[in-house]
Design an enzyme around this catalytic site. Structure first.
Site, PDB file in Angstrom:
ATOM      1  N   ASP A 119      -2.818   0.782   8.046  1.00  0.00           N
ATOM      2  CA  ASP A 119      -1.646   1.610   7.710  1.00  0.00           C
ATOM      3  C   ASP A 119      -0.464   1.301   8.635  1.00  0.00           C
ATOM      4  O   ASP A 119       0.404   2.157   8.851  1.00  0.00           O
ATOM      5  CB  ASP A 119      -1.973   3.115   7.778  1.00  0.00           C
ATOM      6  CG  ASP A 119      -3.067   3.518   6.799  1.00  0.00           C
ATOM      7  OD1 ASP A 119      -3.133   2.937   5.698  1.00  0.00           O
ATOM      8  OD2 ASP A 119      -3.865   4.411   7.140  1.00  0.00           O
TER       9      ASP A 119
ATOM     10  N   SER B  16       4.877   6.889   2.424  1.00  0.00           N
ATOM     11  CA  SER B  16       5.424   5.574   2.783  1.00  0.00           C
ATOM     12  C   SER B  16       4.796   4.492   1.906  1.00  0.00           C
ATOM     13  O   SER B  16       3.606   4.566   1.589  1.00  0.00           O
ATOM     14  CB  SER B  16       5.079   5.225   4.242  1.00  0.00           C
ATOM     15  OG  SER B  16       5.503   6.228   5.124  1.00  0.00           O
TER      16      SER B  16
ATOM     17  N   ASN C  81       0.854  -1.196   0.000  1.00  0.00           N
ATOM     18  CA  ASN C  81       0.000   0.000   0.000  1.00  0.00           C
ATOM     19  C   ASN C  81       0.884   1.239   0.000  1.00  0.00           C
ATOM     20  O   ASN C  81       1.994   1.217   0.529  1.00  0.00           O
ATOM     21  CB  ASN C  81      -0.878  -0.002   1.265  1.00  0.00           C
ATOM     22  CG  ASN C  81      -1.816   1.182   1.324  1.00  0.00           C
ATOM     23  OD1 ASN C  81      -2.419   1.558   0.312  1.00  0.00           O
ATOM     24  ND2 ASN C  81      -1.938   1.794   2.477  1.00  0.00           N
TER      25      ASN C  81
ATOM     26  N   HIS D   3       0.860   5.208   1.321  1.00  0.00           N
ATOM     27  CA  HIS D   3       0.131   6.043   2.282  1.00  0.00           C
ATOM     28  C   HIS D   3       0.807   7.407   2.372  1.00  0.00           C
ATOM     29  O   HIS D   3       2.036   7.483   2.510  1.00  0.00           O
ATOM     30  CB  HIS D   3       0.109   5.363   3.646  1.00  0.00           C
ATOM     31  CG  HIS D   3      -0.673   6.137   4.655  1.00  0.00           C
ATOM     32  ND1 HIS D   3      -2.056   6.154   4.670  1.00  0.00           N
ATOM     33  CD2 HIS D   3      -0.272   6.979   5.651  1.00  0.00           C
ATOM     34  CE1 HIS D   3      -2.469   6.949   5.642  1.00  0.00           C
ATOM     35  NE2 HIS D   3      -1.412   7.461   6.247  1.00  0.00           N
TER      36      HIS D   3
HETATM   37  C1  GAR Z   1      -2.704   8.853  -2.735  1.00  0.00           C
HETATM   38  O1  GAR Z   1      -2.268  10.069  -2.203  1.00  0.00           O
HETATM   39  C2  GAR Z   1      -2.426   7.714  -1.777  1.00  0.00           C
HETATM   40  O2  GAR Z   1      -1.253   7.898  -1.047  1.00  0.00           O
HETATM   41  C3  GAR Z   1      -3.634   7.782  -0.878  1.00  0.00           C
HETATM   42  O3  GAR Z   1      -4.699   8.021  -1.764  1.00  0.00           O
HETATM   43  C4  GAR Z   1      -4.233   8.840  -2.827  1.00  0.00           C
HETATM   44  C5  GAR Z   1      -4.718   8.250  -4.131  1.00  0.00           C
HETATM   45  O4  GAR Z   1      -4.427   9.111  -5.187  1.00  0.00           O
HETATM   46  N1  GAR Z   1      -3.825   6.558  -0.155  1.00  0.00           N
HETATM   47  C6  GAR Z   1      -4.239   6.514   1.110  1.00  0.00           C
HETATM   48  O5  GAR Z   1      -4.544   7.506   1.734  1.00  0.00           O
HETATM   49  C7  GAR Z   1      -4.311   5.127   1.716  1.00  0.00           C
HETATM   50  N2  GAR Z   1      -4.453   5.180   3.119  1.00  0.00           N
HETATM   51  P1  GAR Z   1      -4.531   8.596  -6.701  1.00  0.00           P
HETATM   52  O6  GAR Z   1      -5.927   7.992  -6.846  1.00  0.00           O
HETATM   53  O7  GAR Z   1      -4.385   9.850  -7.510  1.00  0.00           O
HETATM   54  O8  GAR Z   1      -3.450   7.602  -6.922  1.00  0.00           O
END
Ligand code: GAR
Length: 226
Positions: free
Chosen positions: A152, A143, A114, A116
């Site tokens: 997470d 991360s 994942n 994060h």
């Molecule tokens: C990203 O910033 C990722 O790190 C976060 O969602 C966003 C997705 O963006 N993930 C989390 O928060 C997971 N806990 P994207 O759809 O443009 O790739």
């Protein structure tokens, strides 16, 4: 005709929204030289733009709409069934915004990573950029970690930092972090596909050795340093 490498790792990506991280993974893996292939993209939202990105790249997609399930168990069972049709070697969560059941996490133990938007263990959960600003942090970041039963909270593989400027808003900071996400995630996925990255007894192993601390993406560079 180029012979197909039948041992090429099969990657399934799960996303919920825009899919900019998915796009960077598509762009990286499309190259013949990449040691893995995205075989399917799954979403829990039927209108997620991530599905369009995958379709445009000719990648098979599936949707398991969480609103059609009355329990996490039922949703995760349906999701798992779809995923397993593609026999993945690696499951990549790229903005997949669902809390997963213990059973689902165990099913893909050591095979699921994942990304994060924080320097874990800081700021698990949501609104990470605003929380870093509110805390007066000078440094924030991203991360990539193996997924375990702790939300997470799985062992961190690699991180990249960004500086926080006094004038930053959460949106500006998110954008700066996203730039690092787009550099870091394809690198980590490549390591996994090359067989360099494993989780053993909930410890990250890199090149056969336990990793004492996460790898860092060096500033102004695409090469990770430790
Ligand atoms: C990203 O910033 C990722 O790190 C976060 O969602 C966003 C997705 O963006 N993930 C989390 O928060 C997971 N806990 P994207 O759809 O443009 O790739």
């Amino acid at each position: 005709m180029i012979a197909q490498d039948i041992t090429e790792p099969r990657i399934v990506v799960l996303a919920s929204g825009n899919g900019t991280n998915l796009q960077t993974l598509i762009d990286a893996t499309i190259s013949q030289a990449f040691p893995g292939k995205i075989v399917a993209v799954g979403c829990n939202r039927p209108r997620a733009f991530a599905l369009e990105r995958a379709a445009q790249a000719g990648i098979e997609t599936f949707t398991v709409d969480h609103t059609e399930h009355d329990s996490r168990e039922s949703f995760d069972a349906a999701l798992g069934a779809e995923i397993d049709r593609h026999a993945p070697d690696l499951l990549v969560l790229a903005g997949f915004m669902r809390i997963l059941t213990t059973e689902f996490v165990r099913r893909y133990h050591g095979l699921m990573i994942n990304i994060h938007p924080s320097l874990l263990p800081k700021y698990t959960g949501l609104k990470t950029h605003q929380r870093a600003l509110d805390a007066g942090d000078k440094v924030h970041g991203v991360s990539v970690h193996f997924v375990t039963e702790d939300l997470d909270g799985g062992p961190v593989i690699a991180q990249a930092e960004v500086a926080i400027a006094p004038s930053d808003s959460a949106e500006i900071l998110a954008e700066r972090v996203r730039t690092k996400e787009h550099l870091l995630y394809p690198i980590v996925v490549r390591w996994f596909c090359e067989g360099r990255l494993k989780m053993e007894a909930d410890v990250v192993h890199f090149d056969g050795m336990p990793l004492p601390k996460p790898l860092y993406l060096a500033e102004e560079s695409q090469a990770p340093a430790d």
